[in-house]
Design a protein around this motif. Sequence first.
Motif, PDB file in Angstrom:
ATOM      1  N   PHE A   5      -0.789  27.912   7.653  1.00 14.76           N
ATOM      2  CA  PHE A   5      -1.503  26.784   8.221  1.00 14.76           C
ATOM      3  C   PHE A   5      -0.500  25.705   8.607  1.00 14.76           C
ATOM      4  O   PHE A   5       0.620  25.654   8.115  1.00 14.76           O
ATOM      5  N   ILE A   6      -0.927  24.854   9.516  1.00 13.07           N
ATOM      6  CA  ILE A   6      -0.070  23.809  10.065  1.00 13.07           C
ATOM      7  C   ILE A   6      -0.615  22.449   9.648  1.00 13.07           C
ATOM      8  O   ILE A   6      -1.824  22.208   9.727  1.00 13.07           O
ATOM      9  N   VAL A   7       0.277  21.573   9.223  1.00 13.78           N
ATOM     10  CA  VAL A   7      -0.092  20.200   8.882  1.00 13.78           C
ATOM     11  C   VAL A   7       0.500  19.294   9.956  1.00 13.78           C
ATOM     12  O   VAL A   7       1.713  19.258  10.140  1.00 13.78           O
ATOM     13  N   PRO A   8      -0.329  18.561  10.679  1.00 14.02           N
ATOM     14  CA  PRO A   8       0.210  17.681  11.725  1.00 14.02           C
ATOM     15  C   PRO A   8       1.010  16.533  11.124  1.00 14.02           C
ATOM     16  O   PRO A   8       0.773  16.124   9.989  1.00 14.02           O
ATOM     17  N   ASN A   9       1.958  15.992  11.892  1.00 13.94           N
ATOM     18  CA  ASN A   9       2.739  14.861  11.400  1.00 13.94           C
ATOM     19  C   ASN A   9       2.366  13.552  12.107  1.00 13.94           C
ATOM     20  O   ASN A   9       2.900  12.503  11.788  1.00 13.94           O
ATOM     21  N   VAL A  10       1.443  13.625  13.054  1.00 13.83           N
ATOM     22  CA  VAL A  10       0.950  12.432  13.734  1.00 13.83           C
ATOM     23  C   VAL A  10      -0.443  12.725  14.281  1.00 13.83           C
ATOM     24  O   VAL A  10      -0.759  13.866  14.620  1.00 13.83           O
ATOM     25  N   PHE A  11      -1.293  11.695  14.314  1.00 15.26           N
ATOM     26  CA  PHE A  11      -2.586  11.813  14.991  1.00 15.26           C
ATOM     27  C   PHE A  11      -2.985  10.447  15.526  1.00 15.26           C
ATOM     28  O   PHE A  11      -2.466   9.418  15.105  1.00 15.26           O
ATOM     29  N   THR A  12      -3.879  10.470  16.524  1.00 19.76           N
ATOM     30  CA  THR A  12      -4.243   9.252  17.246  1.00 19.76           C
ATOM     31  C   THR A  12      -5.765   9.107  17.306  1.00 19.76           C
ATOM     32  O   THR A  12      -6.395   9.528  18.276  1.00 19.76           O
ATOM     33  N   PRO A  13      -6.375   8.504  16.296  1.00 18.47           N
ATOM     34  CA  PRO A  13      -7.834   8.368  16.273  1.00 18.47           C
ATOM     35  C   PRO A  13      -8.340   7.259  17.199  1.00 18.47           C
ATOM     36  O   PRO A  13      -8.938   6.273  16.769  1.00 18.47           O
ATOM     37  N   ASN A  14      -8.095   7.423  18.497  1.00 20.00           N
ATOM     38  CA  ASN A  14      -8.489   6.405  19.481  1.00 20.00           C
ATOM     39  C   ASN A  14      -9.699   6.831  20.307  1.00 20.00           C
ATOM     40  O   ASN A  14      -9.990   6.228  21.323  1.00 20.00           O
TER      41      ASN A  14
END
Length: 96
Positions: A5-14
Amino acid sequence: FNSSFIVPNVFTPNKDGFNDCFELEGNGASDCLKKEVLIFDRWGILVFQGINPETCWNGRFYNKGEELSDGVYYYLIYDLNDTAVDPVCGTVQLIR
């Protein structure tokens, strides 16, 4: 720990429909099952807790409260199927 599985290192809850949520991604339906995700702010305050596949942090305090500020958050991911395995830990950056 399952490395499929992959864990993201950034996300943009816009709310633009792209990368709006912090969630684990796997190669199959069972890859992310039974993983507990804990997310802390820079002061060590728990701001989110969930178990996959339901886990999707939207950048709010426990997904319902106030919008949290941009910055780096710390996560711990536990394998609930094998409690003897050390948790995966790291950081994710929230950018609105």
